[in-house]
Design a protein around this motif. Structure first.
Motif, PDB file in Angstrom:
ATOM      1  N   ILE A 123     -10.322 -68.917 -55.630  1.00 14.54           N
ATOM      2  CA  ILE A 123     -11.416 -69.873 -55.464  1.00 14.54           C
ATOM      3  C   ILE A 123     -12.698 -69.262 -56.005  1.00 14.54           C
ATOM      4  O   ILE A 123     -13.158 -68.214 -55.531  1.00 14.54           O
ATOM      5  N   GLY A 126     -14.238 -75.724 -61.294  1.00 11.85           N
ATOM      6  CA  GLY A 126     -13.633 -74.598 -60.595  1.00 11.85           C
ATOM      7  C   GLY A 126     -12.248 -74.265 -61.118  1.00 11.85           C
ATOM      8  O   GLY A 126     -11.598 -75.072 -61.793  1.00 11.85           O
ATOM      9  N   SER A 144     -16.908 -79.614 -56.599  1.00 14.21           N
ATOM     10  CA  SER A 144     -16.591 -78.214 -56.330  1.00 14.21           C
ATOM     11  C   SER A 144     -16.175 -78.026 -54.878  1.00 14.21           C
ATOM     12  O   SER A 144     -15.189 -77.327 -54.572  1.00 14.21           O
ATOM     13  N   ARG A 159      -7.600 -74.938 -50.128  1.00 23.14           N
ATOM     14  CA  ARG A 159      -7.396 -74.253 -48.856  1.00 23.14           C
ATOM     15  C   ARG A 159      -6.348 -74.932 -47.984  1.00 23.14           C
ATOM     16  O   ARG A 159      -5.957 -74.393 -46.952  1.00 23.14           O
ATOM     17  N   THR A 216     -16.838 -70.016 -57.497  1.00 21.67           N
ATOM     18  CA  THR A 216     -17.964 -70.942 -57.530  1.00 21.67           C
ATOM     19  C   THR A 216     -18.057 -71.548 -58.930  1.00 21.67           C
ATOM     20  O   THR A 216     -17.406 -71.072 -59.879  1.00 21.67           O
ATOM     21  N   THR A 242     -12.487 -76.862 -53.460  1.00 19.26           N
ATOM     22  CA  THR A 242     -12.339 -75.757 -52.511  1.00 19.26           C
ATOM     23  C   THR A 242     -11.562 -76.209 -51.280  1.00 19.26           C
ATOM     24  O   THR A 242     -10.644 -75.518 -50.809  1.00 19.26           O
ATOM     25  N   ARG A 243     -11.927 -77.369 -50.728  1.00 23.02           N
ATOM     26  CA  ARG A 243     -11.216 -77.910 -49.565  1.00 23.02           C
ATOM     27  C   ARG A 243      -9.737 -78.109 -49.870  1.00 23.02           C
ATOM     28  O   ARG A 243      -8.857 -77.736 -49.078  1.00 23.02           O
ATOM     29  N   CYS A 259     -17.407 -67.698 -51.135  1.00 24.92           N
ATOM     30  CA  CYS A 259     -16.467 -68.659 -50.561  1.00 24.92           C
ATOM     31  C   CYS A 259     -16.572 -68.706 -49.037  1.00 24.92           C
ATOM     32  O   CYS A 259     -16.397 -69.752 -48.429  1.00 24.92           O
ATOM     33  N   LEU A 284     -19.025 -76.837 -46.065  1.00 24.32           N
ATOM     34  CA  LEU A 284     -18.197 -77.950 -46.509  1.00 24.32           C
ATOM     35  C   LEU A 284     -18.431 -79.231 -45.709  1.00 24.32           C
ATOM     36  O   LEU A 284     -18.443 -80.322 -46.260  1.00 24.32           O
ATOM     37  N   ALA A 341     -19.444 -70.822 -48.422  1.00 26.32           N
ATOM     38  CA  ALA A 341     -19.122 -72.204 -48.768  1.00 26.32           C
ATOM     39  C   ALA A 341     -18.322 -72.878 -47.669  1.00 26.32           C
ATOM     40  O   ALA A 341     -18.449 -74.073 -47.425  1.00 26.32           O
TER      41      ALA A 341
END
Length: 327
Positions: free
Chosen positions: A298, A123, A273, A281, A300, A277-278, A15, A22, A18
């Motif tokens: 979070i 995810g 994905s 957060r 993968t 993740t964005r 993460c 992004l 990642a």
């Protein structure tokens, strides 16, 4: 079995990497040049629906495409899953699934799709403890009081669920097995329908997810007797665990994960994905999920696929051991 804690440790470094990627991924192909649908296998107002609408709002901005939520309740969340599995494989149809549809129902129902082969994991969204709730206007204030009343009137108590094979159903049967008591399962098409009857006293209790029960708890309609997770919920710090109340072996939580149709282009899967993740957060999303009693992990795509398979196998064993059958 792959534990949530181990997956979180394994995901940490991935993460971090990642996060640096992004911005670059934001320019990668969108799922499809058309509106995106998030399929929900439960009725409006329940925990899955609430989370789906949070994702839809944030995804619309991130993907720069319209994102709509479609509720297709019934058959233990598998109607929505079936529609996603048979949709065009371009990443435009998403499924916000729970372990009810992904890990439990496949062992009880004859499905026209394979949950491990026909749905592409994106995810993990959140993990919610389940909570044993009763009507706030009822007489039971502790698990022990409820259990004593159940023992005095065997077979007369009823517990609600959002459907056969749901985590609420599994939680109720696990409680019966762990205590040696007997309560009758009453399935509904979604948690919100069950809530009405619990508040009215037509059904005695429910092992609901915190995401769908929290509003009724905070609104004074439900009384939370215990959470069915190994530790107390941060949002219900005064509510004991079942183990603290002397009931062991009935730990059941609800997880929510995002999937799309198998065969979707790799670029679309990676874009989705990254968008998830964005979204997870964002401080406001984290606060909303915390408010529902949930935790964010979070993962993968590969880690979530491993978890999905491990949960499928674990709940298969639980269904067989408890002798649960489709009603």
């Amino acid at each position: 079995m792959v534990s949530f804690a181990r997956l979180q440790r394994r995901a940490w470094f991935a993460c971090m990497l990642a996060g640096f990627g992004l911005a670059a991924q934001a320019q990668s192909p969108s799922p499809a040049d058309k509106p995106v649908r998030i399929m929900v296998g439960a009725s409006p107002g329940g925990g899955t629906d609430i989370l789906a609408r949070v994702l839809a709002e944030k995804f619309a901005g991130g993907l720069r495409q319209p994102v709509v939520v479609e509720n297709r309740p019934g058959a233990s969340n598998t109607i929505a899953a079936d529609m996603t599995a048979h949709a065009q494989a371009d990443g435009s149809t998403l499924l916000l699934a729970t372990n009810t549809g992904q890990a439990v129902a496949p062992h009880l129902l004859k499905l026209k799709y394979d949950p491990l082969k026909d749905l592409q994991p994106i995810g993990l969204v959140a993990v919610m403890p389940n909570v044993l709730v009763v009507s706030a206007s009822g007489p039971y204030k502790t698990v022990r009081q409820l259990a004593q009343a159940m023992a005095e009137k065997p077979g007369s108590f009823k517990y609600a669920s959002s459907g056969v094979g749901s985590t609420q159903h599994i939680g109720g049967e696990a409680f019966n097995l762990s205590t040696g008591l007997k309560s009758i399962h009453v399935p509904y098409k979604g948690s919100s329908a069950a809530h009405i009857d619990i508040i009215a006293g037509e059904v005695d209790m429910m092992f609901d997810s915190t995401s769908s029960a929290m509003g009724q708890i905070k609104g004074g309609k439900f009384r939370a007797l215990a959470v069915t997770s190994p530790r107390r919920s941060a949002e219900l710090p005064d509510t004991p665990t079942l183990a603290e109340e002397g009931v062991r072996g009935a730990d059941v939580s609800t997880w929510y994960g995002l999937f799309t149709t198998a065969g979707a282009p790799k670029a679309a899967v990676e874009r989705l994905s990254a968008e998830l993740t964005r979204t997870l957060r964002l401080p406001e999303v984290q606060a909303r999920i915390k408010d529902l009693g949930g935790e964010i992990s979070i993962l993968t795509v590969e880690q979530f696929a491993d978890m999905n398979k491990a949960e499928y196998e674990r709940y298969g064993r639980l269904v067989r051991e408890a002798g649960i059958k489709a009603e």
